[in-house]
Design a protein around this motif. Structure first.
Motif, PDB file in Angstrom:
ATOM      1  N   CYS A   7       6.742  11.665 -16.737  1.00 35.59           N
ATOM      2  CA  CYS A   7       6.557  11.138 -18.091  1.00 35.59           C
ATOM      3  C   CYS A   7       6.314   9.640 -17.983  1.00 35.59           C
ATOM      4  CB  CYS A   7       7.821  11.358 -18.938  1.00 35.59           C
ATOM      5  SG  CYS A   7       8.272  13.092 -19.129  1.00 35.59           S
ATOM      6  N   ARG A   8       6.018   8.995 -19.117  1.00 34.16           N
ATOM      7  CA  ARG A   8       5.948   7.533 -19.091  1.00 34.16           C
ATOM      8  C   ARG A   8       7.337   6.980 -18.796  1.00 34.16           C
ATOM      9  NH1 ARG A   8       4.591   6.866 -24.672  1.00 34.16           N
ATOM     10  NH2 ARG A   8       4.970   9.095 -24.641  1.00 34.16           N
ATOM     11  N   ARG A   9       7.369   5.845 -18.109  1.00 35.40           N
ATOM     12  CA  ARG A   9       8.650   5.311 -17.651  1.00 35.40           C
ATOM     13  C   ARG A   9       9.593   5.018 -18.810  1.00 35.40           C
ATOM     14  NH1 ARG A   9      10.446   0.072 -15.946  1.00 35.40           N
ATOM     15  NH2 ARG A   9       8.382  -0.804 -16.271  1.00 35.40           N
ATOM     16  N   GLU A  10       9.034   4.587 -19.941  1.00 35.07           N
ATOM     17  CA  GLU A  10       9.912   4.222 -21.060  1.00 35.07           C
ATOM     18  C   GLU A  10      10.625   5.440 -21.652  1.00 35.07           C
ATOM     19  OE1 GLU A  10       6.741   3.398 -20.708  1.00 35.07           O
ATOM     20  OE2 GLU A  10       5.577   3.691 -22.548  1.00 35.07           O
ATOM     21  N   ARG A  11      10.189   6.653 -21.303  1.00 35.01           N
ATOM     22  CA  ARG A  11      10.883   7.853 -21.785  1.00 35.01           C
ATOM     23  C   ARG A  11      12.131   8.144 -20.962  1.00 35.01           C
ATOM     24  NH1 ARG A  11       7.446  11.586 -24.228  1.00 35.01           N
ATOM     25  NH2 ARG A  11       9.335  12.588 -24.976  1.00 35.01           N
ATOM     26  N   TYR A  12      12.193   7.614 -19.749  1.00 40.41           N
ATOM     27  CA  TYR A  12      13.227   8.079 -18.820  1.00 40.41           C
ATOM     28  C   TYR A  12      14.670   7.755 -19.235  1.00 40.41           C
ATOM     29  CZ  TYR A  12       9.599   9.699 -15.610  1.00 40.41           C
ATOM     30  OH  TYR A  12       8.547  10.379 -15.058  1.00 40.41           O
ATOM     31  N   PRO A  13      14.946   6.599 -19.860  1.00 39.60           N
ATOM     32  CA  PRO A  13      16.340   6.391 -20.269  1.00 39.60           C
ATOM     33  C   PRO A  13      16.842   7.495 -21.206  1.00 39.60           C
ATOM     34  CG  PRO A  13      15.171   4.309 -20.286  1.00 39.60           C
ATOM     35  CD  PRO A  13      14.144   5.381 -20.033  1.00 39.60           C
ATOM     36  N   ALA A  14      16.024   7.886 -22.171  1.00 44.98           N
ATOM     37  CA  ALA A  14      16.462   8.922 -23.107  1.00 44.98           C
ATOM     38  C   ALA A  14      16.599  10.262 -22.388  1.00 44.98           C
ATOM     39  CB  ALA A  14      15.474   9.035 -24.260  1.00 44.98           C
ATOM     40  N   LEU A  15      15.684  10.537 -21.473  1.00 41.65           N
ATOM     41  CA  LEU A  15      15.761  11.803 -20.744  1.00 41.65           C
ATOM     42  C   LEU A  15      16.962  11.807 -19.796  1.00 41.65           C
ATOM     43  CD1 LEU A  15      11.925  12.224 -20.189  1.00 41.65           C
ATOM     44  CD2 LEU A  15      13.397  13.659 -21.627  1.00 41.65           C
ATOM     45  N   ALA A  16      17.268  10.638 -19.242  1.00 47.34           N
ATOM     46  CA  ALA A  16      18.476  10.538 -18.402  1.00 47.34           C
ATOM     47  C   ALA A  16      19.711  10.814 -19.257  1.00 47.34           C
ATOM     48  CB  ALA A  16      18.557   9.151 -17.765  1.00 47.34           C
ATOM     49  N   GLY A  17      19.671  10.371 -20.503  1.00 47.19           N
ATOM     50  CA  GLY A  17      20.784  10.638 -21.422  1.00 47.19           C
ATOM     51  C   GLY A  17      20.970  12.140 -21.618  1.00 47.19           C
ATOM     52  N   LEU A  18      19.871  12.873 -21.743  1.00 43.05           N
ATOM     53  CA  LEU A  18      19.967  14.337 -21.899  1.00 43.05           C
ATOM     54  C   LEU A  18      20.619  14.966 -20.669  1.00 43.05           C
ATOM     55  CD1 LEU A  18      16.503  15.443 -23.388  1.00 43.05           C
ATOM     56  CD2 LEU A  18      18.663  15.010 -24.568  1.00 43.05           C
ATOM     57  N   VAL A  19      20.241  14.461 -19.492  1.00 39.42           N
ATOM     58  CA  VAL A  19      20.805  15.019 -18.249  1.00 39.42           C
ATOM     59  C   VAL A  19      22.314  14.750 -18.208  1.00 39.42           C
ATOM     60  CG1 VAL A  19      20.827  14.784 -15.729  1.00 39.42           C
ATOM     61  CG2 VAL A  19      18.647  14.886 -16.957  1.00 39.42           C
ATOM     62  N   ARG A  20      22.686  13.547 -18.573  1.00 39.01           N
ATOM     63  CA  ARG A  20      24.120  13.216 -18.527  1.00 39.01           C
ATOM     64  C   ARG A  20      24.919  14.065 -19.507  1.00 39.01           C
ATOM     65  NH1 ARG A  20      22.197   7.969 -18.534  1.00 39.01           N
ATOM     66  NH2 ARG A  20      22.060   7.088 -16.460  1.00 39.01           N
ATOM     67  N   GLN A  21      24.290  14.377 -20.635  1.00 37.24           N
ATOM     68  CA  GLN A  21      25.005  15.221 -21.612  1.00 37.24           C
ATOM     69  C   GLN A  21      25.140  16.656 -21.112  1.00 37.24           C
ATOM     70  OE1 GLN A  21      22.942  15.007 -25.361  1.00 37.24           O
ATOM     71  NE2 GLN A  21      23.377  12.822 -25.552  1.00 37.24           N
ATOM     72  N   ALA A  22      24.109  17.134 -20.419  1.00 35.12           N
ATOM     73  CA  ALA A  22      24.078  18.548 -20.061  1.00 35.12           C
ATOM     74  C   ALA A  22      24.797  18.846 -18.749  1.00 35.12           C
ATOM     75  CB  ALA A  22      22.632  19.034 -19.965  1.00 35.12           C
ATOM     76  N   ARG A  23      24.932  17.833 -17.877  1.00 38.36           N
ATOM     77  CA  ARG A  23      25.605  18.066 -16.586  1.00 38.36           C
ATOM     78  C   ARG A  23      26.627  16.986 -16.379  1.00 38.36           C
ATOM     79  NH1 ARG A  23      22.231  21.830 -13.081  1.00 38.36           N
ATOM     80  NH2 ARG A  23      23.697  21.356 -11.426  1.00 38.36           N
ATOM     81  N   LEU A  24      27.847  17.421 -16.064  1.00 34.82           N
ATOM     82  CA  LEU A  24      28.922  16.434 -15.967  1.00 34.82           C
ATOM     83  C   LEU A  24      28.703  15.458 -14.836  1.00 34.82           C
ATOM     84  CD1 LEU A  24      32.332  18.072 -16.775  1.00 34.82           C
ATOM     85  CD2 LEU A  24      31.125  16.223 -17.948  1.00 34.82           C
ATOM     86  N   GLN A  25      28.497  15.981 -13.633  1.00 29.06           N
ATOM     87  CA  GLN A  25      28.323  15.090 -12.485  1.00 29.06           C
ATOM     88  C   GLN A  25      27.111  15.522 -11.685  1.00 29.06           C
ATOM     89  OE1 GLN A  25      32.309  15.310 -10.821  1.00 29.06           O
ATOM     90  NE2 GLN A  25      32.541  13.137 -11.236  1.00 29.06           N
ATOM     91  N   PRO A  26      25.940  15.190 -12.165  1.00 30.15           N
ATOM     92  CA  PRO A  26      24.756  15.614 -11.410  1.00 30.15           C
ATOM     93  C   PRO A  26      24.749  14.976 -10.027  1.00 30.15           C
ATOM     94  CG  PRO A  26      24.165  14.099 -13.183  1.00 30.15           C
ATOM     95  CD  PRO A  26      25.611  14.378 -13.328  1.00 30.15           C
ATOM     96  N   THR A  27      24.353  15.753  -9.031  1.00 30.45           N
ATOM     97  CA  THR A  27      24.297  15.198  -7.678  1.00 30.45           C
ATOM     98  C   THR A  27      23.145  14.194  -7.586  1.00 30.45           C
ATOM     99  OG1 THR A  27      22.900  17.035  -7.094  1.00 30.45           O
ATOM    100  CG2 THR A  27      25.222  17.229  -6.498  1.00 30.45           C
ATOM    101  N   ALA A  28      23.186  13.359  -6.566  1.00 20.80           N
ATOM    102  CA  ALA A  28      22.099  12.403  -6.362  1.00 20.80           C
ATOM    103  C   ALA A  28      20.802  13.180  -6.218  1.00 20.80           C
ATOM    104  CB  ALA A  28      22.369  11.573  -5.121  1.00 20.80           C
ATOM    105  N   HIS A  29      19.772  12.712  -6.850  1.00 19.65           N
ATOM    106  CA  HIS A  29      18.441  13.312  -6.802  1.00 19.65           C
ATOM    107  C   HIS A  29      18.367  14.688  -7.455  1.00 19.65           C
ATOM    108  CE1 HIS A  29      16.999  10.008  -4.441  1.00 19.65           C
ATOM    109  NE2 HIS A  29      18.022  10.154  -3.639  1.00 19.65           N
ATOM    110  N   PHE A  30      19.401  15.058  -8.221  1.00 23.52           N
ATOM    111  CA  PHE A  30      19.265  16.294  -9.002  1.00 23.52           C
ATOM    112  C   PHE A  30      18.047  16.187  -9.919  1.00 23.52           C
ATOM    113  CE2 PHE A  30      19.947  17.823 -13.369  1.00 23.52           C
ATOM    114  CZ  PHE A  30      19.773  19.181 -13.144  1.00 23.52           C
ATOM    115  N   ALA A  31      17.917  15.022 -10.555  1.00 25.52           N
ATOM    116  CA  ALA A  31      16.773  14.815 -11.449  1.00 25.52           C
ATOM    117  C   ALA A  31      15.855  13.780 -10.815  1.00 25.52           C
ATOM    118  CB  ALA A  31      17.255  14.333 -12.810  1.00 25.52           C
TER     119      ALA A  31
END
Ligand code: FES
Lengths: 281, 253
Positions: B185-209
């Motif tokens: 995606c465009r880079r400016e989308r990534y903070p919000a998408l990272a927020g979705l990952v943090r909400q959906a997975r408690l402790q994602p492993t490094a490089h999960f996303a």
């Protein structure tokens, strides 16, 4: 051997008069797989300031035909961090390392110059001046950079050669890089014409490419050519040099050495070709 | 880094792109790139949309200088360059792309037995043709105008108007379900998408996303500083530290 600081106590001897321009070659060995060690006469680094600088926001590069406009904000990790990361490589470098020092305030410039000069392998410093620096400030910054004790090359802003070059030589510059890239403006590609005219969708930056080469030759003809050299220090030609023939033209107009700029990214081997042409002379 | 010579085989329309085939000894892997000398002042970055042992296919915009070459022409390449996607024995894979950036994820469409692809675009006409994807891939569409699939944008928390649906709840389930997540995606989308990952997975492993960052890359070797971006650990070069980054590393601005 080419001597770039003939009156300096240490001198600055280069095995061949070709080197990358500041900002195109990183700080060390990023081209190690493409260019054998020792092809260059010297390694001029990317800009270094005392404090870390972040990269510029917004569009940083734009092309138009063969020309390239660049605005990076001279990002770097700061002198100490760069020394930590590259000091060992500089120490082993088969050619002199010439850190390109971004002139900020005299105090910071002095501090950074002293720090950089302590690294083994550093043979001299190239001082980069802001386009709008006053003549007095330029001299003050030059004196600050001289605190390094090493040979000092000053890269002169393109539009300020007449005003600054003689003053800098008088103040003790060992050599001059003529010139820093001209400042230029281009409309951003998807800008509607009316917006471009109002100045809201323009990109400002440093101009590179073949159009700069004739401008460089004009500067050399005025300031470096045999019979016209009013400066009496070695001149390093910089701006749009694209081939061995271009490099030899610069030398015929009185340059002691040449720097190759953004062409290195497309054709790193051009440095080797130019060095070979000098060797064959 | 290598310098190698590729052979240009063809450029064919593949709307809305052109498919360009290069034969080369060492093709880039998914998420890696090469810098091709195409006659302009700078080299052109090409990402593979399809890779095999003999070369790769890249999807380029119409009018890209490489599409003007004649079949059989030699092309000087720097690369493969950069860090691509790293997937380890993956069974369940979630891919998220903006429609015009999907091509860089295409080499991953067969990377796992179960692949779900979420594509977001402005409208139905910009969506990939289903027959251009492997049949086993589950395709979920998100459009900004709601003309097909879910109503975008992906990360919207707003309630959907009557008759339309947001993908948010399903996306959270998919992020919890998948073993790896790859994004383009465009880079400016990534903070919000990272927020979705943090909400959906408690402790994602490094490089999960893993998120691919698109930016100008004139040199490809860390020499020019044009491609620097801020990350959690200071500025990094997209060309050498990326172009694929841990989403949580860059989605924190
Ligand atoms: S592309 Fe030049 S530093 Fe990354």
């Amino acid at each position: 051997m080419i001597e770039l600081a003939p009156t300096h106590k240490y001198g600055l001897s280069l095995p061949t008069p070709v080197m990358p321009a500041a900002g195109v070659f990183g700080y060390g060995d990023v081209y190690r797989d493409l260019l054998e060690e020792g092809v260059l006469g010297a390694l001029v680094t990317n800009p270094i300031s005392l404090r870390p600088r972040n990269v510029a926001q917004g569009q940083r590069i734009l092309t138009r035909g063969e020309q390239v406009l660049l605005h990076t904000g001279l990002p770097n990790a700061g002198a100490k961090a760069i020394l930590r990361q590259y000091g060992k490589y500089w120490e082993r470098s088969p050619v002199p390392v010439i850190p390109h020092l971004v002139a900020t305030t005299p105090a910071e410039t002095s501090k950074a110059a002293v720090l950089l000069s302590a690294a083994r392998g550093v043979g001299g410093i190239e001082l980069g001046l802001a386009e709008n620096v006053s003549e007095d400030k330029a001299v003050e910054l030059l004196h600050a950079a001289q605190d390094s004790g090493l040979p000092l090359i000053v890269q002169v802003p393109f539009s300020r050669v007449d005003a600054l070059a003689p003053r800098l030589v008088e103040a003790g510059a060992d050599a001059l890089t003529l010139t820093a890239p001209p400042r230029a403006v281009l409309p951003l590609p998807d800008a509607p014409e009316d917006k471009a005219e109002s100045g809201t969708r323009l990109m400002r930056g440093r101009l590179y490419g073949p159009a700069v080469f004739p401008l460089l030759l004009n500067v050399l003809a005025r300031f470096a050519a045999p019979g016209a050299n009013q400066l009496h220090v070695p001149i390093i030609a910089c701006g749009g040099v694209a081939s061995p023939a271009d490099a030899l033209t610069c030398i015929s107009l009185g340059a002691a050495a040449v720097q190759v700029d953004v062409l290195v990214w497309r054709t790193p081997g051009v440095l080797r070709e130019i060095a070979a042409a000098f060797k064959a002379l | 880094m290598k310098q190698q010579t590729a052979t240009f085989r063809f450029a064919l329309p593949s709307p809305p792109h052109w498919a360009v085939r290069l034969d080369v000894a060492q093709p880039p892997r998914a998420g890696q790139y090469v810098l091709a000398e195409c006659g302009g002042p700078l080299r052109e970055a090409l990402f593979p949309a399809d890779v095999d042992a003999d070369g790769f296919t890249a999807l380029t915009p119409r009018g890209h200088p490489i599409t003007r070459l004649l079949p059989g022409a030699s092309v000087d390449l720097l690369g493969p360059l950069g860090n691509g996607f790293r997937l380890d024995r993956v069974q369940r894979l979630l891919l998220i792309a903006e429609a015009d950036k999907l091509s860089v994820l295409r080499p991953l469409l067969n990377a796992a037995p179960a692949v779900t692809l979420v594509v977001e675009g402005p409208t139905r006409a910009r969506m990939p043709a289903p027959d251009s994807l492997p049949p086993a891939v589950e395709l979920l569409l998100v459009t900004l105008d709601g003309s097909v699939g879910y109503l975008g944008p992906l990360e919207s928390q707003e309630p959907a108007p009557a008759g339309q649906e947001r993908i948010g709840p399903l996306l959270a389930e998919l992020i919890a379900w998948t073993e790896w997540l790859c994004l383009a995606c465009r880079r400016e989308r990534y903070p919000a998408l990272a927020g979705l990952v943090r909400q959906a997975r408690l402790q994602p492993t490094a490089h999960f996303a893993q998120a691919l960052v698109h930016t100008e890359m004139p040199c490809g070797v860390g020499a020019c500083d044009v491609c620097r971006i801020p990350t959690r650990h200071g500025e990094k070069h997209v060309c050498t530290d990326g172009p694929v980054f841990d989403l949580l590393e860059i989605g924190n601005e």
